[in-house]
Write a protein that holds these residues in place. Structure first.
Motif, PDB file in Angstrom:
ATOM      1  N   TRP A   1      -4.867  10.469  -5.537  1.00  0.00           N
ATOM      2  CA  TRP A   1      -5.535  10.448  -6.845  1.00  0.00           C
ATOM      3  C   TRP A   1      -5.514  11.825  -7.492  1.00  0.00           C
ATOM      4  O   TRP A   1      -5.268  11.961  -8.694  1.00  0.00           O
ATOM      5  CB  TRP A   1      -6.977   9.970  -6.680  1.00  0.00           C
ATOM      6  CG  TRP A   1      -7.778  10.060  -7.937  1.00  0.00           C
ATOM      7  CD1 TRP A   1      -7.838   9.146  -8.947  1.00  0.00           C
ATOM      8  CD2 TRP A   1      -8.628  11.147  -8.342  1.00  0.00           C
ATOM      9  NE1 TRP A   1      -8.673   9.591  -9.949  1.00  0.00           N
ATOM     10  CE2 TRP A   1      -9.166  10.809  -9.605  1.00  0.00           C
ATOM     11  CE3 TRP A   1      -8.976  12.352  -7.760  1.00  0.00           C
ATOM     12  CZ2 TRP A   1     -10.040  11.663 -10.278  1.00  0.00           C
ATOM     13  CZ3 TRP A   1      -9.848  13.190  -8.432  1.00  0.00           C
ATOM     14  CH2 TRP A   1     -10.362  12.836  -9.681  1.00  0.00           C
TER      15      TRP A   1
ATOM     16  N   LYS B   1      -6.895  10.274   2.220  1.00  0.00           N
ATOM     17  CA  LYS B   1      -5.517  10.185   1.729  1.00  0.00           C
ATOM     18  C   LYS B   1      -5.477   9.612   0.314  1.00  0.00           C
ATOM     19  O   LYS B   1      -4.671  10.034  -0.514  1.00  0.00           O
ATOM     20  CB  LYS B   1      -4.678   9.337   2.685  1.00  0.00           C
ATOM     21  CG  LYS B   1      -3.181   9.456   2.438  1.00  0.00           C
ATOM     22  CD  LYS B   1      -2.389   8.804   3.548  1.00  0.00           C
ATOM     23  CE  LYS B   1      -0.895   9.004   3.344  1.00  0.00           C
ATOM     24  NZ  LYS B   1      -0.097   8.399   4.432  1.00  0.00           N
ATOM     25  N   GLU B   2      -6.346   8.658   0.032  1.00  0.00           N
ATOM     26  CA  GLU B   2      -6.432   8.122  -1.327  1.00  0.00           C
ATOM     27  C   GLU B   2      -6.873   9.212  -2.300  1.00  0.00           C
ATOM     28  O   GLU B   2      -6.409   9.271  -3.438  1.00  0.00           O
ATOM     29  CB  GLU B   2      -7.414   6.952  -1.354  1.00  0.00           C
ATOM     30  CG  GLU B   2      -6.966   5.746  -0.550  1.00  0.00           C
ATOM     31  CD  GLU B   2      -8.029   4.666  -0.518  1.00  0.00           C
ATOM     32  OE1 GLU B   2      -9.062   4.828  -1.197  1.00  0.00           O
ATOM     33  OE2 GLU B   2      -7.837   3.676   0.193  1.00  0.00           O
ATOM     34  N   TRP B   3      -7.779  10.082  -1.832  1.00  0.00           N
ATOM     35  CA  TRP B   3      -8.244  11.181  -2.668  1.00  0.00           C
ATOM     36  C   TRP B   3      -7.102  12.134  -2.987  1.00  0.00           C
ATOM     37  O   TRP B   3      -6.962  12.590  -4.128  1.00  0.00           O
ATOM     38  CB  TRP B   3      -9.378  11.915  -1.951  1.00  0.00           C
ATOM     39  CG  TRP B   3      -9.792  13.196  -2.592  1.00  0.00           C
ATOM     40  CD1 TRP B   3     -10.473  13.347  -3.761  1.00  0.00           C
ATOM     41  CD2 TRP B   3      -9.562  14.519  -2.109  1.00  0.00           C
ATOM     42  NE1 TRP B   3     -10.682  14.676  -4.029  1.00  0.00           N
ATOM     43  CE2 TRP B   3     -10.133  15.422  -3.030  1.00  0.00           C
ATOM     44  CE3 TRP B   3      -8.931  15.028  -0.974  1.00  0.00           C
ATOM     45  CZ2 TRP B   3     -10.086  16.801  -2.853  1.00  0.00           C
ATOM     46  CZ3 TRP B   3      -8.892  16.404  -0.793  1.00  0.00           C
ATOM     47  CH2 TRP B   3      -9.461  17.273  -1.734  1.00  0.00           C
TER      48      TRP B   3
ATOM     49  N   LEU C   1       0.814  -1.206   0.000  1.00  0.00           N
ATOM     50  CA  LEU C   1       0.000   0.000   0.000  1.00  0.00           C
ATOM     51  C   LEU C   1       0.850   1.258   0.000  1.00  0.00           C
ATOM     52  O   LEU C   1       0.497   2.256  -0.594  1.00  0.00           O
ATOM     53  CB  LEU C   1      -0.913   0.000   1.224  1.00  0.00           C
ATOM     54  CG  LEU C   1      -1.962   1.099   1.267  1.00  0.00           C
ATOM     55  CD1 LEU C   1      -3.031   0.833   0.226  1.00  0.00           C
ATOM     56  CD2 LEU C   1      -2.566   1.200   2.641  1.00  0.00           C
TER      57      LEU C   1
ATOM     58  N   ALA D   1       1.556   3.198  -3.187  1.00  0.00           N
ATOM     59  CA  ALA D   1       0.523   4.008  -3.811  1.00  0.00           C
ATOM     60  C   ALA D   1       0.704   5.478  -3.487  1.00  0.00           C
ATOM     61  O   ALA D   1       0.222   6.346  -4.211  1.00  0.00           O
ATOM     62  CB  ALA D   1      -0.854   3.538  -3.340  1.00  0.00           C
ATOM     63  N   TYR D   2       1.406   5.774  -2.384  1.00  0.00           N
ATOM     64  CA  TYR D   2       1.587   7.158  -1.979  1.00  0.00           C
ATOM     65  C   TYR D   2       2.984   7.686  -2.261  1.00  0.00           C
ATOM     66  O   TYR D   2       3.254   8.862  -2.010  1.00  0.00           O
ATOM     67  CB  TYR D   2       1.283   7.295  -0.479  1.00  0.00           C
ATOM     68  CG  TYR D   2      -0.098   6.823  -0.111  1.00  0.00           C
ATOM     69  CD1 TYR D   2      -1.225   7.442  -0.630  1.00  0.00           C
ATOM     70  CD2 TYR D   2      -0.277   5.736   0.734  1.00  0.00           C
ATOM     71  CE1 TYR D   2      -2.494   7.003  -0.311  1.00  0.00           C
ATOM     72  CE2 TYR D   2      -1.542   5.297   1.066  1.00  0.00           C
ATOM     73  CZ  TYR D   2      -2.645   5.932   0.537  1.00  0.00           C
ATOM     74  OH  TYR D   2      -3.903   5.484   0.849  1.00  0.00           O
TER      75      TYR D   2
ATOM     76  N   MET E   1     -13.788   8.147  -2.020  1.00  0.00           N
ATOM     77  CA  MET E   1     -12.468   7.681  -1.609  1.00  0.00           C
ATOM     78  C   MET E   1     -12.155   8.120  -0.179  1.00  0.00           C
ATOM     79  O   MET E   1     -12.685   9.110   0.314  1.00  0.00           O
ATOM     80  CB  MET E   1     -11.382   8.249  -2.538  1.00  0.00           C
ATOM     81  CG  MET E   1     -11.323   7.666  -3.923  1.00  0.00           C
ATOM     82  SD  MET E   1      -9.933   8.400  -4.837  1.00  0.00           S
ATOM     83  CE  MET E   1      -9.974   7.392  -6.318  1.00  0.00           C
TER      84      MET E   1
END
Length: 355
Positions: free
Chosen positions: A276, A271-273, A181, A184-185, A268
């Motif tokens: 993205w 943090k995912e937002w 994970l 992803a960041y 979302m």
């Protein structure tokens, strides 16, 4: 030479911890993690949440391996969803949603005649193709109804093993970084620190990504305040999500800056937002986006502590002017660098001496 992929082996080890959460829920580790991260659901259906620990992020990211290898052993069928769960053996795709275009959300118990403990052939033949009906009829049913049991497909015993999970990853040729994970960041933080912005704006954006701002919800959690309502709109509790994505004042700022498009994925996690939004925006848009986040937080603090509330139009004008100033400073810096390069000493051509 037969060396193992350490990345895939590590993912298999993390998946084993998730299996322990599912099958040993009374252990101390399982009870602590369940109370903190998924109190009202199962590990497979859990969400990441905000401000999670590194350990939880790693284990949660590896649950995709469990989803691929888990299957149900049919007992009474009350816990198994017909189309969304894996319960029919020897299918290329274990879930019937791949084979049947149906929106019905009924359970396997509806396919069983509980008085005779046999499959309801007429229901099966009316719902599935002949190929799938044959496979379902091969599933044995106990004479007495038992609870449905989750098993691991990779082993005949139904118990999870790191070896079989590693083979599953090898057979699918999956990039192991897809289960990590934190990767992803990485692009988000890499792009953030490379932006031509003052450190105070980049640090504020970093704090926002980790939910480190003293919003009223965070202050309440730390027992430093009893007030939860947003000081700008008073329509909801002021957490990090409300402050930047739900508050009408913030929505109007995004709209006037032509950045309302970054809010379309509102389902979302926060943090995912952010990650993205950085992926979708250009470098210039990311500068404007970060500057807006900083300005929204600064305006909120000005209103709370100094009782000075600027209008949305004034805030938008401030953000645009600030970006223009940054661009002007950047242009001056480039001109100075060009002048320094022009004055750089160069050796003379042959037959000449430079003094």
């Amino acid at each position: 030479m037969g060396f193992r992929s350490l990345a895939k082996f590590n993912v298999a080890l993390l998946a084993k911890q998730g299996w322990r959460f599912m099958n040993n829920p009374t252990s101390l580790a399982a009870r602590v993690y369940k109370a903190k991260y998924f109190p009202n659901t199962t590990f497979i259906e859990s969400s990441l949440g905000n401000n999670s620990s590194f350990t939880w992020k790693s284990i949660w990211a590896a649950r995709g391996v469990l989803k691929e290898g888990l299957c149900w052993k049919v007992g009474n069928g009350s816990e198994i969803f017909v189309f969304n769960d894996a319960w029919v053996p020897d299918l290329q795709h274990s879930r019937l949603s791949f084979h049947v275009n149906s929106l019905n959300d009924f359970r396997v118990a509806d396919l069983i005649d509980h008085s005779s403990r046999k499959w309801r052939r007429e229901v099966l033949e009316a719902t599935f193709s002949e190929f799938i009906v044959e496979k379902i009829l091969r599933i044995p049913l106990a004479t007495e109804a038992n609870d449905d049991v989750v098993a691991w497909c990779g082993e005949h015993s139904g118990e999870f093993s790191v070896r079989s999970a590693y083979k599953l990853l090898q057979s699918h040729e999956v990039d192991p970084t897809a289960y990590v994970l934190q990767n992803a960041y990485k692009n988000f933080y890499k792009k953030l620190w490379s932006l031509n912005l003052p450190s105070k704006i980049k640090i504020t954006t970093w704090k926002i990504s980790w939910n480190y701002l003293p919003t009223r919800v965070n202050m309440h959690h730390r027992r430093l305040s009893t007030i939860l309502l947003c000081p700008r709109c008073g329509a909801g509790a002021e957490d990090i999500n409300h402050l930047f994505r739900e508050c009408p004042v913030s929505l109007e700022i995004w709209k006037q800056l032509d950045l309302l498009e970054v809010l379309k994925n509102s389902d979302m996690m926060f943090k995912e937002w952010l990650a993205w939004a950085f992926e979708e925006c250009s470098f210039r848009q990311c500068r404007l986006f970060c500057c807006s986040l900083w300005a929204i937080w600064d305006e909120r603090n000005r209103g709370v502590h100094e009782r000075v509330w600027r209008s949305v139009e004034e805030t938008v004008k401030f953000i645009r002017n600030y970006i223009l100033e940054l661009d002007a400073v950047e242009n001056v810096t480039l001109m100075k660098k060009a002048q320094v390069e022009l004055k750089k000493w160069k050796p003379p051509s042959e037959q000449f001496v430079k003094i």
